[in-house]
Design a protein around this motif. Structure first.
Motif, PDB file in Angstrom:
ATOM      1  N   LEU A 158       0.827  -1.210   0.000  1.00  0.00           N
ATOM      2  CA  LEU A 158       0.000   0.000   0.000  1.00  0.00           C
ATOM      3  C   LEU A 158       0.860   1.258   0.000  1.00  0.00           C
ATOM      4  CD1 LEU A 158      -2.963  -0.763   2.437  1.00  0.00           C
ATOM      5  CD2 LEU A 158      -3.007  -0.610  -0.057  1.00  0.00           C
ATOM      6  N   GLN A 159       1.948   1.240   0.744  1.00  0.00           N
ATOM      7  CA  GLN A 159       2.839   2.401   0.769  1.00  0.00           C
ATOM      8  C   GLN A 159       3.414   2.680  -0.615  1.00  0.00           C
ATOM      9  OE1 GLN A 159       5.589   1.271   3.828  1.00  0.00           O
ATOM     10  NE2 GLN A 159       4.093   1.559   5.476  1.00  0.00           N
ATOM     11  N   ARG A 160       3.813   1.621  -1.322  1.00  0.00           N
ATOM     12  CA  ARG A 160       4.347   1.811  -2.667  1.00  0.00           C
ATOM     13  C   ARG A 160       3.251   2.294  -3.616  1.00  0.00           C
ATOM     14  NH1 ARG A 160       6.616  -3.137  -1.253  1.00  0.00           N
ATOM     15  NH2 ARG A 160       5.381  -4.345  -2.748  1.00  0.00           N
ATOM     16  N   TYR A 161       2.033   1.787  -3.416  1.00  0.00           N
ATOM     17  CA  TYR A 161       0.926   2.191  -4.281  1.00  0.00           C
ATOM     18  C   TYR A 161       0.573   3.665  -4.074  1.00  0.00           C
ATOM     19  CZ  TYR A 161      -3.678   2.345  -6.424  1.00  0.00           C
ATOM     20  OH  TYR A 161      -4.749   2.691  -7.204  1.00  0.00           O
ATOM     21  N   ILE A 162       0.583   4.132  -2.843  1.00  0.00           N
ATOM     22  CA  ILE A 162       0.296   5.545  -2.570  1.00  0.00           C
ATOM     23  C   ILE A 162       1.341   6.432  -3.223  1.00  0.00           C
ATOM     24  CG2 ILE A 162       0.145   7.305  -0.756  1.00  0.00           C
ATOM     25  CD1 ILE A 162      -0.935   5.021   1.087  1.00  0.00           C
ATOM     26  N   ARG A 163       2.599   6.067  -3.110  1.00  0.00           N
ATOM     27  CA  ARG A 163       3.664   6.881  -3.717  1.00  0.00           C
ATOM     28  C   ARG A 163       3.559   6.869  -5.238  1.00  0.00           C
ATOM     29  NH1 ARG A 163       6.847   4.142   0.652  1.00  0.00           N
ATOM     30  NH2 ARG A 163       6.912   5.679   2.356  1.00  0.00           N
TER      31      ARG A 163
ATOM     32  N   CYS B  92      -6.151   5.839  -1.061  1.00  0.00           N
ATOM     33  CA  CYS B  92      -4.776   5.961  -1.551  1.00  0.00           C
ATOM     34  C   CYS B  92      -4.640   7.030  -2.627  1.00  0.00           C
ATOM     35  CB  CYS B  92      -4.300   4.619  -2.115  1.00  0.00           C
ATOM     36  SG  CYS B  92      -4.109   3.313  -0.880  1.00  0.00           S
ATOM     37  N   GLN B  93      -5.646   7.181  -3.487  1.00  0.00           N
ATOM     38  CA  GLN B  93      -5.515   7.999  -4.696  1.00  0.00           C
ATOM     39  C   GLN B  93      -6.058   9.421  -4.609  1.00  0.00           C
ATOM     40  OE1 GLN B  93      -7.789   5.918  -7.619  1.00  0.00           O
ATOM     41  NE2 GLN B  93      -6.129   4.502  -8.178  1.00  0.00           N
ATOM     42  N   MET B  94      -7.187   9.613  -3.946  1.00  0.00           N
ATOM     43  CA  MET B  94      -7.977  10.825  -4.149  1.00  0.00           C
ATOM     44  C   MET B  94      -7.259  12.138  -3.845  1.00  0.00           C
ATOM     45  SD  MET B  94     -10.798  10.510  -5.716  1.00  0.00           S
ATOM     46  CE  MET B  94     -10.051   9.232  -6.715  1.00  0.00           C
TER      47      MET B  94
ATOM     48  N   HIS C 289       0.515  11.589   3.820  1.00  0.00           N
ATOM     49  CA  HIS C 289      -0.653  10.798   3.436  1.00  0.00           C
ATOM     50  C   HIS C 289      -0.388   9.305   3.597  1.00  0.00           C
ATOM     51  CE1 HIS C 289      -4.535  10.073   1.722  1.00  0.00           C
ATOM     52  NE2 HIS C 289      -4.030   9.310   0.764  1.00  0.00           N
ATOM     53  N   VAL C 290       0.821   8.864   3.311  1.00  0.00           N
ATOM     54  CA  VAL C 290       1.178   7.467   3.558  1.00  0.00           C
ATOM     55  C   VAL C 290       0.922   7.134   5.028  1.00  0.00           C
ATOM     56  CG1 VAL C 290       3.095   5.821   3.715  1.00  0.00           C
ATOM     57  CG2 VAL C 290       2.874   7.270   1.698  1.00  0.00           C
TER      58      VAL C 290
END
Length: 220
Positions: free
Chosen positions: A106-111, A178-180, A205-206
């Motif tokens: 999830l951390q990688r996806y947020i970045r 994660c995206q908005m 945000h992460v």
């Protein structure tokens, strides 16, 4: 037979040319995604993409063919970037299992979402429109990715203490979280005067997402 000096010189000059060509291709695809995300495939203009990428309309036509083919290739490249960012096939990450592995994903996806907000914008636009382009994205990229991630989440044991919710609801709640802030970066700047794409805000945000979903929770 030893290579001649002429051949050696030719090889030495070919490598940087190939590197520049690869870099230019990457820049064209990046600028194409930006414009496709802003206007949609139908309204986007190839000449505007060429201008943004500092190349020519004829060069884009030569390398990518039609606008539809350019759109497909830019989306394909987009999901390749996502795969690289998520590092799902990277052995150094594959050993990180359970809840810690899911958090790391999830951390990688947020970045990634912060670095490429055009990804979510394209998906939102195509989802609103529906049709063949969306079907192609779903079957080619998203369904295999979600299958992989569902298996990883199940193997992590899930998250203890989460409210009871439908799996589809969970997927979209988590994705939106994660995206908005990055998809709506202009709104956040206008409303709060905050640049959600700034590196320090991305890391904030992460931490916020980690606290929202995992603070005080444990593996089942």
């Amino acid at each position: 037979m030893e290579p001649s000096e002429t051949n050696i010189d030719s090889l030495n000059h070919r490598v940087p040319v190939q590197a520049r060509s690869k870099q230019k291709r990457s820049e064209i695809l990046h600028q194409a995604r930006i414009i496709f995300a802003e206007r949609g495939c139908d309204a986007a203009n190839v000449r505007d993409i060429a201008a943004a990428a500092k190349t020519t309309h004829s060069m884009i036509r030569y390398h990518f063919g039609t606008k539809g083919q350019l759109w497909r290739e830019s989306v394909r490249d987009m999901f390749e970037l996502l795969d690289q960012a998520l590092a799902l096939d990277d052995e150094s990450y594959s050993t990180l299992g359970g809840l810690d592995g899911f958090k790391a994903y999830l951390q990688r996806y947020i970045r990634y979402s912060a670095a490429h907000p055009e990804h979510a914008r394209i998906m939102i636009m195509e989802s609103v429109r529906g049709g063949d382009r969306l079907d192609w994205i779903v079957e080619t990229f998203i369904r295999p990715l979600h299958k992989n991630l569902s298996e990883r989440f199940e193997n992590s044991g899930g998250i203890n203490g989460m409210p009871n919710m439908h799996p589809v609801s969970f997927v979209y709640i988590l994705t939106a979280a994660c995206q908005m802030p990055f998809v709506l970066a202009q709104e956040a700047k206008a409303l709060y005067g905050v640049d959600t794409l700034a590196p320090e805000m991305v890391e904030t945000h992460v931490d916020s997402v980690m606290n929202l979903f995992f603070e005080g929770r444990s593996v089942k």
